[in-house]
Design a protein around this motif. Structure first.
Motif, PDB file in Angstrom:
ATOM      1  N   ALA A 159       0.829  -1.213   0.000  1.00 55.05           N
ATOM      2  CA  ALA A 159       0.000   0.000   0.000  1.00 55.05           C
ATOM      3  C   ALA A 159       0.859   1.258   0.000  1.00 55.05           C
ATOM      4  O   ALA A 159       0.605   2.206  -0.757  1.00 55.05           O
ATOM      5  N   ARG A 160       1.895   1.250   0.836  1.00 49.62           N
ATOM      6  CA  ARG A 160       2.767   2.442   0.879  1.00 49.62           C
ATOM      7  C   ARG A 160       3.450   2.659  -0.477  1.00 49.62           C
ATOM      8  O   ARG A 160       3.595   3.786  -0.944  1.00 49.62           O
ATOM      9  N   ALA A 161       3.838   1.563  -1.131  1.00 47.58           N
ATOM     10  CA  ALA A 161       4.472   1.682  -2.456  1.00 47.58           C
ATOM     11  C   ALA A 161       3.485   2.260  -3.481  1.00 47.58           C
ATOM     12  O   ALA A 161       3.858   3.099  -4.311  1.00 47.58           O
ATOM     13  N   ALA A 162       2.229   1.807  -3.415  1.00 48.09           N
ATOM     14  CA  ALA A 162       1.221   2.285  -4.374  1.00 48.09           C
ATOM     15  C   ALA A 162       0.897   3.764  -4.147  1.00 48.09           C
ATOM     16  O   ALA A 162       0.737   4.535  -5.098  1.00 48.09           O
ATOM     17  N   VAL A 163       0.818   4.159  -2.874  1.00 44.91           N
ATOM     18  CA  VAL A 163       0.523   5.568  -2.556  1.00 44.91           C
ATOM     19  C   VAL A 163       1.678   6.455  -3.018  1.00 44.91           C
ATOM     20  O   VAL A 163       1.467   7.528  -3.597  1.00 44.91           O
ATOM     21  N   GLU A 164       2.891   5.962  -2.826  1.00 46.77           N
ATOM     22  CA  GLU A 164       4.061   6.726  -3.280  1.00 46.77           C
ATOM     23  C   GLU A 164       4.074   6.826  -4.810  1.00 46.77           C
ATOM     24  O   GLU A 164       4.338   7.893  -5.377  1.00 46.77           O
ATOM     25  N   ASP A 165       3.755   5.728  -5.465  1.00 42.08           N
ATOM     26  CA  ASP A 165       3.708   5.712  -6.938  1.00 42.08           C
ATOM     27  C   ASP A 165       2.672   6.717  -7.458  1.00 42.08           C
ATOM     28  O   ASP A 165       2.856   7.314  -8.525  1.00 42.08           O
ATOM     29  N   ALA A 166       1.601   6.914  -6.686  1.00 43.95           N
ATOM     30  CA  ALA A 166       0.552   7.863  -7.081  1.00 43.95           C
ATOM     31  C   ALA A 166       0.924   9.300  -6.708  1.00 43.95           C
ATOM     32  O   ALA A 166       0.154  10.224  -6.993  1.00 43.95           O
ATOM     33  N   ALA A 167       2.081   9.479  -6.074  1.00 44.95           N
ATOM     34  CA  ALA A 167       2.534  10.791  -5.580  1.00 44.95           C
ATOM     35  C   ALA A 167       1.499  11.401  -4.642  1.00 44.95           C
ATOM     36  O   ALA A 167       1.208  12.599  -4.692  1.00 44.95           O
ATOM     37  N   LEU A 168       0.951  10.548  -3.773  1.00 46.38           N
ATOM     38  CA  LEU A 168      -0.027  11.002  -2.776  1.00 46.38           C
ATOM     39  C   LEU A 168       0.504  10.709  -1.384  1.00 46.38           C
ATOM     40  O   LEU A 168       1.565  10.084  -1.229  1.00 46.38           O
ATOM     41  N   ARG A 169      -0.256  11.149  -0.359  1.00 42.94           N
ATOM     42  CA  ARG A 169       0.060  10.792   1.021  1.00 42.94           C
ATOM     43  C   ARG A 169      -1.024   9.830   1.508  1.00 42.94           C
ATOM     44  O   ARG A 169      -2.127   9.832   0.971  1.00 42.94           O
ATOM     45  N   ILE A 170      -0.722   9.052   2.533  1.00 44.24           N
ATOM     46  CA  ILE A 170      -1.718   8.119   3.084  1.00 44.24           C
ATOM     47  C   ILE A 170      -2.999   8.882   3.436  1.00 44.24           C
ATOM     48  O   ILE A 170      -4.108   8.393   3.215  1.00 44.24           O
TER      49      ILE A 170
END
Ligand code: UT7
Length: 331
Positions: A60-71
């Motif tokens: 999940a953290r990798a996907a959020v980072e890939d989306a250039a978003l924050r949790i």
């Protein structure tokens, strides 16, 4: 109406590699048998104390980072697993705790191999209706703690591995991008062809020593029947997605099928007369990770440059339930 775009993807597999040769030491099997019948050479197993929530957090953290978003930008979590962290509450709640984002809704999906596609479909409906803007969808499995690693369980044990994959989905105004359609099916008449009987609330008590001794605490599978049903249903559900979007099989740039058995994917490709090169497979390295297999394969395909902006991608799955499903999406 809004479209559901894929904003980011990620995956995580535990570091411990378990080769077919290692399984040879635990049960009466051979590397040759496993490779010939399934295409699997190795899989990943977690270390003690690691569950699907821990794997899911990394993905999940990798996907959020890939989306250039924050949790904190996520407003809903859907997690698919057949190997929950605990019997209840749902693994999505443990994931939410780990992500440090209390308050947002968290939903578990229990449709086994098709879990990620059911989750994707539910997220798509929430986004299209405007209920949520950004949804984290995760498939996470830990099989290694729940399979019979002796000769008795070899037909099932050699197939499965641990891992997690995640998508961040978001609302988009671009009518040409994102999830084009999803198609969900089930047939409970065949529920017992691939199931884990105990513990079960139908039993009093839910688990006994006898159930453990008899092996009812391990998955049981009618392998041949599951195999032939999968080979039939994969083409059917992919054709459904093509017809509903007025696309031909040649319009699709990449096919990613649930990684159940390499021979199943190859047979489905042959039946539909689609070149094998159009299919992305990684079962050789991870085995069958059920709800995690499609998002792990998708992220690896993306990282390998096999999925580019504008590509049409077909996702399809078949498994326990029976359940089967497909999704067609434009990157
Ligand atoms: O995620 C979706 C769920 N799962 C699947 O999609 C799995 C679907 N099924 C399959 O992939 C295949 O049925 C298997 C790979 C599980 C089995 O392949 P098969 O070609 O259907 O083999 P089989 O079950 O007919 O077994 C053939 C032989 C049997 O021995 P005999 O009766 O011929 O003497 C089995 O006992 O292979 C034996 N066998 C094994 N031998 C070595 C079964 N498991 C093993 C093993 N190693 N791990």
């Amino acid at each position: 109406m809004k479209r559901t775009a894929i904003l980011g993807t990620g995956h995580y597999v535990p570091p411990r590699v378990v080769t077919n040769q290692e399984l040879e030491k635990l049960m009466d099997t051979t590397d040759e048998w496993i490779v010939q019948r399934t295409g699997i050479r190795e899989r990943r197993f977690v270390d003690p104390g690691v569950g699907p929530a821990e794997l899911a957090e990394n993905a999940a953290r990798a996907a959020v980072e890939d989306a250039a978003l924050r949790i904190q930008d996520i407003d809903f979590i859907i997690l698919a697993t057949l190997s929950p962290q605990h019997n209840f509450p749902g693994t999505s709640c443990f994931l939410q705790e780990k992500l440090g984002h209390p308050g947002i809704g968290a939903l578990d999906i229990r449709t086994q191999c098709t879990g990620f596609l059911y989750a994707l479909s539910i997220a798509d409906q929430f986004i299209k209706t405007g209920m949520y803007q950004r949804i984290l969808v995760v498939g996470a499995e830990v099989h290694s703690t729940g399979i019979d690693l002796s000769t008795r369980g070899r037909d099932v044990a050699v197939l499965f591995g641990d891992g997690a994959g995640a998508f961040v989905l978001g609302a988009s105004d671009d009518p040409n991008r994102g999830i084009l359609s999803t198609h969900l099916h089930a047939d409970g008449r065949f529920a017992r062809d691939l199931w884990l009987e105990a513990p079960g609330s139908v039993f009093q008590p839910r688990m006994t020593v006898e159930m453990v001794t008899e092996g009812k605490c391990y998955p049981q599978m009618n392998g041949k029947k599951v195999f032939t049903s999968a080979v039939k249903k994969f083409p059917e559900v992919m054709r459904e997605a093509l017809v509903s979007n007025k696309k031909s099989k040649d319009d699709v740039d990449l096919y990613i099928l649930h990684q159940a058995n390499l021979r199943i994917v190859q047979a489905a490709a042959d039946l539909m007369e689609i070149p094998q090169e159009k299919f992305f497979n990684n079962i050789e390295r991870y085995g069958n990770t059920t709800a995690a297999s499609i998002p792990i394969a998708f992220n690896e395909a993306k990282q390998a440059g096999r999925i580019k902006n504008g590509d049409l991608v077909m996702l399809a799955a078949f498994g326990s339930g029976y359940t089967w499903a497909s999704a067609l999406l434009r990157m």
